[in-house]
Design a protein around this motif. Structure first.
Motif, mmCIF file in Angstrom:
data_model
loop_
_atom_site.group_PDB
_atom_site.id
_atom_site.type_symbol
_atom_site.label_atom_id
_atom_site.label_comp_id
_atom_site.label_asym_id
_atom_site.label_seq_id
_atom_site.Cartn_x
_atom_site.Cartn_y
_atom_site.Cartn_z
ATOM 1 N N ARG A 42 0.718 -1.400 0.071
ATOM 2 C CA ARG A 42 -0.126 0.066 0.285
ATOM 3 C C ARG A 42 0.683 1.133 -0.128
ATOM 4 O O ARG A 42 0.153 2.457 -0.029
ATOM 5 C CB ARG A 42 -1.031 -0.350 1.246
ATOM 6 C CG ARG A 42 -1.565 -1.139 1.328
ATOM 7 C CD ARG A 42 -2.265 -1.182 2.669
ATOM 8 N NE ARG A 42 -3.644 -1.540 2.714
ATOM 9 C CZ ARG A 42 -4.171 -1.646 3.494
ATOM 10 N NH1 ARG A 42 -3.818 -1.226 5.087
ATOM 11 N NH2 ARG A 42 -5.890 -2.151 3.805
ATOM 12 N N LEU A 43 2.080 0.695 0.066
ATOM 13 C CA LEU A 43 2.749 2.115 0.503
ATOM 14 C C LEU A 43 3.308 2.610 -0.854
ATOM 15 O O LEU A 43 3.997 1.789 -1.666
ATOM 16 C CB LEU A 43 4.334 2.247 1.647
ATOM 17 C CG LEU A 43 3.326 1.792 3.119
ATOM 18 C CD1 LEU A 43 4.621 1.590 3.592
ATOM 19 C CD2 LEU A 43 2.545 3.223 3.321
ATOM 20 N N GLY A 44 3.537 3.349 -1.637
ATOM 21 C CA GLY A 44 4.638 4.450 -2.730
ATOM 22 C C GLY A 44 6.042 4.589 -1.921
ATOM 23 O O GLY A 44 6.920 3.368 -1.262
ATOM 24 N N ASP A 45 6.987 5.208 -2.683
ATOM 25 C CA ASP A 45 8.250 5.653 -2.487
ATOM 26 C C ASP A 45 8.456 6.175 -0.384
ATOM 27 O O ASP A 45 7.704 6.901 -0.179
ATOM 28 C CB ASP A 45 8.837 6.850 -3.444
ATOM 29 C CG ASP A 45 8.383 6.725 -4.258
ATOM 30 O OD1 ASP A 45 9.086 5.471 -5.371
ATOM 31 O OD2 ASP A 45 8.639 7.876 -5.026
ATOM 32 N N ARG A 46 9.289 5.174 -0.398
ATOM 33 C CA ARG A 46 10.178 5.671 0.938
ATOM 34 C C ARG A 46 11.546 6.237 1.038
ATOM 35 O O ARG A 46 12.075 5.586 0.676
ATOM 36 C CB ARG A 46 10.070 4.285 1.465
ATOM 37 C CG ARG A 46 9.017 3.546 1.227
ATOM 38 C CD ARG A 46 8.383 1.824 2.649
ATOM 39 N NE ARG A 46 9.384 1.466 1.414
ATOM 40 C CZ ARG A 46 8.514 -0.020 0.958
ATOM 41 N NH1 ARG A 46 7.836 0.268 1.178
ATOM 42 N NH2 ARG A 46 10.070 -0.936 -0.090
ATOM 43 N N ASN A 47 10.817 7.389 2.606
ATOM 44 C CA ASN A 47 12.346 8.174 2.433
ATOM 45 C C ASN A 47 12.255 8.792 3.767
ATOM 46 O O ASN A 47 10.926 9.175 3.944
ATOM 47 C CB ASN A 47 12.795 9.532 1.620
ATOM 48 C CG ASN A 47 12.835 8.427 0.170
ATOM 49 O OD1 ASN A 47 13.495 8.057 -0.309
ATOM 50 N ND2 ASN A 47 11.845 8.918 -1.033
#
Length: 66
Positions: A42-47
């Motif tokens: 469910r998550l997009g890019d992670r930073n």
């Protein structure tokens, strides 16, 4: 529409993280990593966010200029 999820959302929380031992930080990192893995579909890019002192303020005038 995109959202940002803050795990450490206030200055007080950030200061608390700054006082944790390496073992405590590793445990929290593991906990957060497990949550991210569980919900990765469910998550997009992670930073990670940069610290508050690196933030820049941009003010727009009424005509849209900066």
């Amino acid at each position: 529409m995109k959202y940002i999820l803050l795990f450490c959302g206030s200055v007080k929380d950030q200061e608390r993280w700054g006082t944790m031992s390496e073992d405590q930080l590793a445990e929290m990192d593991t906990h957060v990593g497990d949550w991210i893995t569980k919900h990765s579909n469910r998550l997009g890019d992670r930073n990670r966010l940069h610290p508050p002192h690196t933030a820049k303020t941009v003010r727009h005038n009424a005509d849209g200029s900066t």
